[in-house]
Write an enzyme that holds these catalytic residues in place. Sequence first.
Site, PDB file in Angstrom:
ATOM      1  N   GLY A 319       0.792  -1.225   0.000  1.00  0.00           N
ATOM      2  CA  GLY A 319       0.000   0.000   0.000  1.00  0.00           C
ATOM      3  C   GLY A 319       0.819   1.267   0.000  1.00  0.00           C
ATOM      4  O   GLY A 319       0.640   2.119   0.854  1.00  0.00           O
ATOM      5  N   GLU A 320       1.715   1.428  -0.910  1.00  0.00           N
ATOM      6  CA  GLU A 320       2.568   2.616  -0.937  1.00  0.00           C
ATOM      7  C   GLU A 320       2.401   3.383  -2.249  1.00  0.00           C
ATOM      8  O   GLU A 320       3.353   3.924  -2.792  1.00  0.00           O
ATOM      9  CB  GLU A 320       4.028   2.219  -0.709  1.00  0.00           C
ATOM     10  CG  GLU A 320       4.255   1.571   0.654  1.00  0.00           C
ATOM     11  CD  GLU A 320       5.713   1.243   0.921  1.00  0.00           C
ATOM     12  OE1 GLU A 320       6.591   1.992   0.458  1.00  0.00           O
ATOM     13  OE2 GLU A 320       5.975   0.224   1.594  1.00  0.00           O
TER      14      GLU A 320
END
Length: 639
Positions: A319-320
């Site tokens: 989730g970056e």
Amino acid sequence: MSLLNRTLTAIEPANHELAQQAAAQLTKVMEGDEDSLGLLKDLLLKYLSITGEMHPAAPDKCTVICCASHGVAAEAVSAYPEETTLQMTKSYLIGQGAAANAFANFADSEIFIADFGIKADTADIPGLLDCRIGNGTDNIAQGPAMSREQAIAALEKGIELAEKLVAEGFDCLLPGEMGIANTTVSAAICAAICNKTAAEVTGRGTNISDERLAKKTAIVEKALNLNQPDNTDAIDVLAKVGGFEFGAIAGLMLGFAAHHKAVILDGSNCAAAALIAQNLAPDCVDYFLPSHRGGEPAQGFALEKLGLTPILHLDLRLGEACGSSILARELEAMLNLWDVVSHLPHDPVETPFQQAYMPNLAPKVTNKTFDFYLSTMQDLDTQAMEVCKERLDNLVKPLESLGALEQIATEIAGIMGDELPNCDLDRALLCFTSKVSNPLQMQLTAASSQSAKADVTLAHVREGLPLTAAFDFGREQGEFLSLSYPLLGLSMTEMDEHAPFGTTADLLRQELLNADGSLKYPADEFLAHAPEAVQPFIGAMIGAIIAAAHNSALIILDDEASEIIARYTELLCPAVRPYILHVQPLLVKANCTLPGGLIAGLGMDIAEAALYMLNYMRTFAESKVAIASDGPGAQRQQN
């Protein structure tokens, strides 16, 4: 009126009327063939409706990574220890070698890192935005994550940051998050709002073992039963089973939507935050652009609830803002294409293509026959692949969490014999066409190739000559281009310049594929069943594929016609398979039937993203970040 209520009141539907006007213009210029763009058309029109402009500039993007600690991390639901949240936050700003850094660089997006509640002293981290709400949330397996007041504070902290970023000129948000155990939280949020069970929404997150997955699922179920979040009240859900960064991301989304600015969603955690935002202000979804479908089951339910269909299918579980960074590039490509199309027919762009013409002669005698290529095709460099794979395993991320991008990077390493290929590989598009090309097609190819930074060769195929002549022509083009271009897109235009886009693909699908999409004929029979008019194109494309693979180029496929021909080529010559990147529908599900390079260009961007990941990310040891203690990462990661 509170900041939250003012923001919710300010959110209104996007400008759908303008999108309809743009759609009408697209229909007129493309002569009713605009649906050949598939979901890429929807992406373009939605962005126009967000901006309220018929010809918006390329977006000014900001990547915002929201960091916070979760009390539920104490339940050992992740493969990584709780202190990883602090270590990764430092990695973003000091080492600058995390995925968020690499992909922000790829997307040309300015990156911001914000602390919304890390359970540590973060005052000494340079550049970290202080947005703290508390010292981490409480354990949702023992009670609510936070108070209702803290949930509202998280939302308003996100809105405040959005106001600041919009004031600085950013008009496209790429949110991301860091917080160990956050997929446990997103699973609980999704289960609550989408009315799903813990078993339905809980995934492996950081690539945990079966045993830990069972424990994680039980923790999500316990948190839901204990806290009883009200799925009609997003603030209640956030307070009871959420996290500070989830509230902050939802607030960022609401803040950008209130200013008619775009938000490109990333993975499961962003989708959970989007559910909170949607619950508070349903019209905010008009400003959300989905990027990819990842590996967490919660994301699928969230996207369905949001009514959003992603284009990319790369099996990402990180989730970056990785997937959203790739979609940002595709959005810019579509804006460039729109800029070209919307000025037609009065103001066409130049088409500086190289032209190659198939000789009106029998092929020259050469030793470079099909059998020659079969017998001399090189294997991939397994040593380079092994070294590359070991590096990928030890980059600061959960094992294999970048999915298809890791596979692509490893294949390129093997093709080039270099464990660390550079990011700026030269690109070309080889597009087979008939004697006369559709002018609109040429304009679309010019726009697509410009966005993909690819040089174009139009290879004109003749009918009425032996298939060996077509093979030899394609072989010469593939061989020549692959000597200079490690990335070679492969496409074709419609044979009939007046045919609707996708006609050739329809013919090949009907004649050469079974109803389930599998190949209908064995390798030595399919050409006899191919439509006669398409056979020269098939021969040329087979020649190009085999020659380019022989020269160690990555062959990036375009439309469905190219895909079908390549699949049969792999059947004829299995040794070419590792050299071919199948883009649609394997990695991209855009339902795009437009030939001429648009999908191949997207594939080139995906390959480039894989190389940015490989080159710009740092290892656990370099970043001083803890490695996995559970799952396959515990055996393969080193510190």
